[in-house]
Design a protein around this motif. Structure first.
Motif, PDB file in Angstrom:
ATOM      1  N   PRO A 397       0.840  -1.206   0.000  1.00 18.17           N
ATOM      2  CA  PRO A 397       0.000   0.000   0.000  1.00 18.17           C
ATOM      3  C   PRO A 397       0.868   1.246   0.000  1.00 18.17           C
ATOM      4  CG  PRO A 397      -0.028  -1.052   2.154  1.00 18.17           C
ATOM      5  CD  PRO A 397       0.712  -1.975   1.246  1.00 18.17           C
ATOM      6  N   TYR A 398       0.297   2.355  -0.440  1.00 16.47           N
ATOM      7  CA  TYR A 398       1.084   3.564  -0.666  1.00 16.47           C
ATOM      8  C   TYR A 398       1.514   4.259   0.626  1.00 16.47           C
ATOM      9  CZ  TYR A 398      -1.212   2.703  -5.133  1.00 16.47           C
ATOM     10  OH  TYR A 398      -1.697   2.108  -6.267  1.00 16.47           O
ATOM     11  N   CYS A 399       0.982   3.834   1.754  1.00 17.73           N
ATOM     12  CA  CYS A 399       1.357   4.427   3.037  1.00 17.73           C
ATOM     13  C   CYS A 399       2.617   3.799   3.618  1.00 17.73           C
ATOM     14  CB  CYS A 399       0.212   4.284   4.040  1.00 17.73           C
ATOM     15  SG  CYS A 399      -0.179   2.564   4.444  1.00 17.73           S
ATOM     16  N   VAL A 400       3.155   2.772   2.983  1.00 20.49           N
ATOM     17  CA  VAL A 400       4.302   2.051   3.534  1.00 20.49           C
ATOM     18  C   VAL A 400       5.505   2.987   3.646  1.00 20.49           C
ATOM     19  CG1 VAL A 400       5.257   1.228   1.333  1.00 20.49           C
ATOM     20  CG2 VAL A 400       5.495  -0.175   3.404  1.00 20.49           C
ATOM     21  N   THR A 401       6.303   2.790   4.661  1.00 19.89           N
ATOM     22  CA  THR A 401       7.498   3.607   4.864  1.00 19.89           C
ATOM     23  C   THR A 401       8.734   2.890   4.324  1.00 19.89           C
ATOM     24  OG1 THR A 401       8.043   2.680   7.027  1.00 19.89           O
ATOM     25  CG2 THR A 401       6.485   4.535   6.971  1.00 19.89           C
ATOM     26  N   GLY A 402       9.827   3.640   4.205  1.00 20.41           N
ATOM     27  CA  GLY A 402      11.067   3.034   3.769  1.00 20.41           C
ATOM     28  C   GLY A 402      11.547   1.963   4.722  1.00 20.41           C
ATOM     29  N   GLY A 403      11.401   2.209   6.020  1.00 19.98           N
ATOM     30  CA  GLY A 403      11.808   1.226   7.007  1.00 19.98           C
ATOM     31  C   GLY A 403      11.000  -0.052   6.910  1.00 19.98           C
ATOM     32  N   GLU A 404       9.714   0.086   6.637  1.00 17.30           N
ATOM     33  CA  GLU A 404       8.860  -1.093   6.476  1.00 17.30           C
ATOM     34  C   GLU A 404       9.245  -1.872   5.222  1.00 17.30           C
ATOM     35  OE1 GLU A 404       4.944   0.722   8.800  1.00 17.30           O
ATOM     36  OE2 GLU A 404       5.188   1.016   6.636  1.00 17.30           O
ATOM     37  N   LEU A 405       9.527  -1.156   4.146  1.00 17.88           N
ATOM     38  CA  LEU A 405       9.981  -1.838   2.932  1.00 17.88           C
ATOM     39  C   LEU A 405      11.278  -2.600   3.174  1.00 17.88           C
ATOM     40  CD1 LEU A 405       9.424   0.636  -0.063  1.00 17.88           C
ATOM     41  CD2 LEU A 405       8.296  -1.564   0.325  1.00 17.88           C
ATOM     42  N   ASP A 406      12.161  -2.018   3.977  1.00 17.44           N
ATOM     43  CA  ASP A 406      13.431  -2.679   4.263  1.00 17.44           C
ATOM     44  C   ASP A 406      13.220  -4.031   4.928  1.00 17.44           C
ATOM     45  OD1 ASP A 406      14.979  -0.668   3.148  1.00 17.44           O
ATOM     46  OD2 ASP A 406      15.199   0.411   5.051  1.00 17.44           O
ATOM     47  N   LEU A 407      12.170  -4.156   5.729  1.00 15.47           N
ATOM     48  CA  LEU A 407      11.869  -5.449   6.345  1.00 15.47           C
ATOM     49  C   LEU A 407      11.627  -6.509   5.279  1.00 15.47           C
ATOM     50  CD1 LEU A 407       9.363  -4.308   9.143  1.00 15.47           C
ATOM     51  CD2 LEU A 407      11.793  -4.878   9.430  1.00 15.47           C
ATOM     52  N   ALA A 408      10.902  -6.127   4.230  1.00 14.09           N
ATOM     53  CA  ALA A 408      10.597  -7.072   3.148  1.00 14.09           C
ATOM     54  C   ALA A 408      11.855  -7.442   2.370  1.00 14.09           C
ATOM     55  CB  ALA A 408       9.547  -6.469   2.218  1.00 14.09           C
ATOM     56  N   TYR A 409      12.667  -6.453   2.029  1.00 18.71           N
ATOM     57  CA  TYR A 409      13.838  -6.739   1.196  1.00 18.71           C
ATOM     58  C   TYR A 409      14.936  -7.460   1.963  1.00 18.71           C
ATOM     59  CZ  TYR A 409      11.703  -4.221  -2.602  1.00 18.71           C
ATOM     60  OH  TYR A 409      10.848  -3.845  -3.610  1.00 18.71           O
ATOM     61  N   THR A 410      15.055  -7.202   3.252  1.00 21.05           N
ATOM     62  CA  THR A 410      15.994  -7.966   4.071  1.00 21.05           C
ATOM     63  C   THR A 410      15.585  -9.432   4.101  1.00 21.05           C
ATOM     64  OG1 THR A 410      16.553  -6.067   5.453  1.00 21.05           O
ATOM     65  CG2 THR A 410      16.945  -8.252   6.393  1.00 21.05           C
ATOM     66  N   ALA A 411      14.284  -9.681   4.235  1.00 21.72           N
ATOM     67  CA  ALA A 411      13.795 -11.065   4.256  1.00 21.72           C
ATOM     68  C   ALA A 411      13.991 -11.735   2.899  1.00 21.72           C
ATOM     69  CB  ALA A 411      12.323 -11.089   4.656  1.00 21.72           C
ATOM     70  N   ILE A 412      13.813 -10.989   1.809  1.00 21.83           N
ATOM     71  CA  ILE A 412      14.043 -11.557   0.482  1.00 21.83           C
ATOM     72  C   ILE A 412      15.503 -11.958   0.331  1.00 21.83           C
ATOM     73  CG2 ILE A 412      14.123 -10.980  -1.983  1.00 21.83           C
ATOM     74  CD1 ILE A 412      11.598  -9.244  -1.477  1.00 21.83           C
ATOM     75  N   ASP A 413      16.403 -11.120   0.810  1.00 22.26           N
ATOM     76  CA  ASP A 413      17.836 -11.424   0.789  1.00 22.26           C
ATOM     77  C   ASP A 413      18.118 -12.704   1.579  1.00 22.26           C
ATOM     78  OD1 ASP A 413      20.522 -11.151   0.312  1.00 22.26           O
ATOM     79  OD2 ASP A 413      20.784  -9.352   1.519  1.00 22.26           O
ATOM     80  N   GLU A 414      17.536 -12.803   2.756  1.00 27.06           N
ATOM     81  CA  GLU A 414      17.733 -13.982   3.595  1.00 27.06           C
ATOM     82  C   GLU A 414      17.122 -15.230   2.954  1.00 27.06           C
ATOM     83  OE1 GLU A 414      15.919 -12.722   7.196  1.00 27.06           O
ATOM     84  OE2 GLU A 414      17.658 -11.555   7.883  1.00 27.06           O
ATOM     85  N   ALA A 415      15.993 -15.067   2.291  1.00 30.56           N
ATOM     86  CA  ALA A 415      15.339 -16.204   1.644  1.00 30.56           C
ATOM     87  C   ALA A 415      16.202 -16.759   0.519  1.00 30.56           C
ATOM     88  CB  ALA A 415      13.974 -15.785   1.103  1.00 30.56           C
ATOM     89  N   ALA A 416      16.887 -15.869  -0.179  1.00 26.20           N
ATOM     90  CA  ALA A 416      17.766 -16.325  -1.255  1.00 26.20           C
ATOM     91  C   ALA A 416      18.912 -17.168  -0.694  1.00 26.20           C
ATOM     92  CB  ALA A 416      18.311 -15.126  -2.020  1.00 26.20           C
ATOM     93  N   ASP A 417      19.436 -16.770   0.469  1.00 23.80           N
ATOM     94  CA  ASP A 417      20.483 -17.574   1.100  1.00 23.80           C
ATOM     95  C   ASP A 417      19.947 -18.935   1.538  1.00 23.80           C
ATOM     96  OD1 ASP A 417      22.508 -15.721   0.807  1.00 23.80           O
ATOM     97  OD2 ASP A 417      22.154 -14.771   2.759  1.00 23.80           O
ATOM     98  N   GLU A 418      18.687 -18.936   1.959  1.00 20.46           N
ATOM     99  CA  GLU A 418      18.066 -20.172   2.458  1.00 20.46           C
ATOM    100  C   GLU A 418      17.685 -21.129   1.331  1.00 20.46           C
ATOM    101  OE1 GLU A 418      16.195 -22.481   5.682  1.00 20.46           O
ATOM    102  OE2 GLU A 418      17.495 -20.726   5.762  1.00 20.46           O
ATOM    103  N   PHE A 419      17.151 -20.591   0.227  1.00 19.71           N
ATOM    104  CA  PHE A 419      16.535 -21.448  -0.786  1.00 19.71           C
ATOM    105  C   PHE A 419      17.186 -21.352  -2.166  1.00 19.71           C
ATOM    106  CE2 PHE A 419      13.109 -20.331   2.221  1.00 19.71           C
ATOM    107  CZ  PHE A 419      12.764 -21.601   2.671  1.00 19.71           C
ATOM    108  N   GLY A 420      17.910 -20.255  -2.429  1.00 20.73           N
ATOM    109  CA  GLY A 420      18.403 -20.031  -3.779  1.00 20.73           C
ATOM    110  C   GLY A 420      19.793 -20.593  -4.026  1.00 20.73           C
ATOM    111  N   ALA A 421      20.307 -20.267  -5.196  1.00 22.14           N
ATOM    112  CA  ALA A 421      21.659 -20.686  -5.560  1.00 22.14           C
ATOM    113  C   ALA A 421      22.663 -19.863  -4.774  1.00 22.14           C
ATOM    114  CB  ALA A 421      21.880 -20.491  -7.051  1.00 22.14           C
ATOM    115  N   ALA A 422      23.844 -20.380  -4.596  1.00 22.67           N
ATOM    116  CA  ALA A 422      24.903 -19.672  -3.871  1.00 22.67           C
ATOM    117  C   ALA A 422      25.370 -18.458  -4.660  1.00 22.67           C
ATOM    118  CB  ALA A 422      26.074 -20.602  -3.616  1.00 22.67           C
ATOM    119  N   ARG A 423      25.859 -17.464  -3.962  1.00 26.30           N
ATOM    120  CA  ARG A 423      26.408 -16.261  -4.599  1.00 26.30           C
ATOM    121  C   ARG A 423      27.604 -16.641  -5.486  1.00 26.30           C
ATOM    122  NH1 ARG A 423      24.908 -11.190  -2.764  1.00 26.30           N
ATOM    123  NH2 ARG A 423      23.695 -11.139  -0.846  1.00 26.30           N
TER     124      ARG A 423
END
Length: 423
Positions: A397-423
């Motif tokens: 939603p358009y009311c989301v803050t930058g800090g709230e978005l960071d929660l999502a992108y940090t988790a996406i980064d962590e998910a890639a380490d958990e489930f994705g290919a290695a760097r």
């Protein structure tokens, strides 16, 4: 967490053998959902793409309360009411010039179903034998029979194949393959199609696939050249998602028929409209009752829903809603850029307020079980993210803050380490 596992409810798009429980949400505000036990989830997909300004936007909630004090529901054949009349006038004012008539329905699927029926009725009443619908591959337009027919054939609709009608398929205009798609559309239109149905700029359930405004312009020109009706399915793309109020604005394209729903009421209550050019309405205008447009639902133009939509339009007109959209576009661009060259992902992309990227795993397609693993991973971290197979997208939603978005992108980064290919 507050999870319901013994409910008689049959939930949508859910294989209960794999997902037996559901989080029981008791409260929502802004970009957050709260379960009965107090567990909170950042609603990073706007509760299936419907919430625009945020949950329980005060002006919209107040309009709903006020409307319940005067009129709850009335038949919309032979009767009308001011919320519906006022909303129709407002929609004609804010949409592209030429969309002169408003037909009410209840959901995105039904608004597109209405559009297909309008197009076929138009040609029949004109005495021209045009009945073929054309659509993009990978498209999704809903779950009614007509919209399933127009959407991509997949596990979504395989059991219902005997009921579905044949539709012309145009290749998706991926980067570098635009001309192939345009040539295919030209060929299909030349054969005398009735209508071309398209999600402008981004295909949602098909995998958040993005194409350019210049391609949309050429698609419209081809349809005009062959007198094929151009139907814009803006159910998801409308009301700011692509960065402008409507996606077609970015191409300067005026559809013959346009479908709006999800964000129409700010996501608060169900409502949809199908808007069309005057000549489509007039093709159904006749002393012969048989030429009327035969479509309805019991709750057509429900007064409470119309009041919510009017309040939503006020939010767009009288607040900084457009500035919030612009800010969110910038915040999303900043955050998706970090994954542009990340080997764990492919095709990090953004369209307006929407970002998406594909996790590099062996699995592919909507039914890939990686999506369930990712969903559980995100839920455990207080995030509502619902990947499309290995495609992870953020549509807040358009009311989301930058800090709230960071929660999502940090988790996406962590998910890639958990489930994705290695760097």
């Amino acid at each position: 967490m507050s999870v319901v596992s013994d409910s008689p409810v049959w939930r949508p798009f859910t294989q209960h053998a794999l997902q037996p429980g559901a989080y029981k949400i008791a409260h929502a505000e802004g970009a957050w959902l709260s379960a009965e036990d107090g567990t909170r989830f950042l609603d990073a997909i706007s509760s299936w793409w419907v919430i625009t300004h945020g949950h329980r936007r005060p002006e919209i909630m107040q309009a709903i309360r006020a409307q319940t004090e005067s009129l709850d529901q009335i038949i919309f054949a032979g009767f009308t009411h001011e919320p519906a009349e006022a909303l129709a006038r407002r929609l004609v004012e804010i949409t592209a010039p030429g969309l002169d008539y408003v037909f009410y329905s209840d959901s995105g699927s039904t608004s597109v179903e209405v559009a297909i029926k309008m197009a076929l009725g138009y040609w029949r009443n004109r005495g021209e034998a045009r009945s073929r619908v054309i659509a993009l591959e990978h498209s999704y337009h809903g779950d009614t029979i007509g919209t399933m027919s127009a959407g991509a054939r997949s596990a979504f609709n395989a059991p219902y194949e005997p009921l579905l009608f044949d539709v012309g398929r145009i290749p998706f205009p991926a980067r570098g393959a635009e001309q192939e798609a345009l040539d295919a559309l030209e060929s299909a239109c030349r054969e005398g199609a009735a209508a071309f149905l398209v999600e402008p700029l981004i295909l949602g359930a098909g995998g958040m696939l993005i194409y350019g405004a210049d391609t949309l312009v050429e698609m419209k020109r081809i349809c005009e050249r062959h007198r094929v009706l151009f139907i814009a399915d803006e159910v998801m793309t409308g009301f700011g998602r692509t960065g402008t109020l409507f996606a077609c604005e970015q191409a300067g394209v005026v559809p013959d028929i346009a479908c709006y729903s999800k964000g129409l009421t700010g996501g608060a209550v169900p409502l949809a409209v199908t808007m069309c050019r005057r000549e489509i309405f007039e093709a159904h205008l006749s002393p012969e009752r048989a030429r009327a447009f035969f479509h309805s639902s019991s709750f057509t133009a429900n007064p409470i829903a119309c009041a919510a939509a009017l309040a939503n339009l006020d939010v767009w007109e009288k607040t900084d809603a457009r500035e919030r959209v612009a800010r969110l576009c910038s915040m999303q661009e900043e955050r998706i850029a970090r994954f542009a060259d990340d080997p764990r992902f492919s095709d990090a992309r953004r369209m307006g307020t929407i970002t998406a990227l594909d996790l590099n795993v062996a699995q592919s397609g909507y039914l890939a079980t990686i999506s369930l693993d990712l969903m559980r991973f995100f839920n455990a971290r207080g995030l509502l993210l619902r990947p499309l197979g290995p495609t992870i997208y953020v549509l807040p939603p358009y009311c989301v803050t930058g800090g709230e978005l960071d929660l999502a992108y940090t988790a996406i980064d962590e998910a890639a380490d958990e489930f994705g290919a290695a760097r």
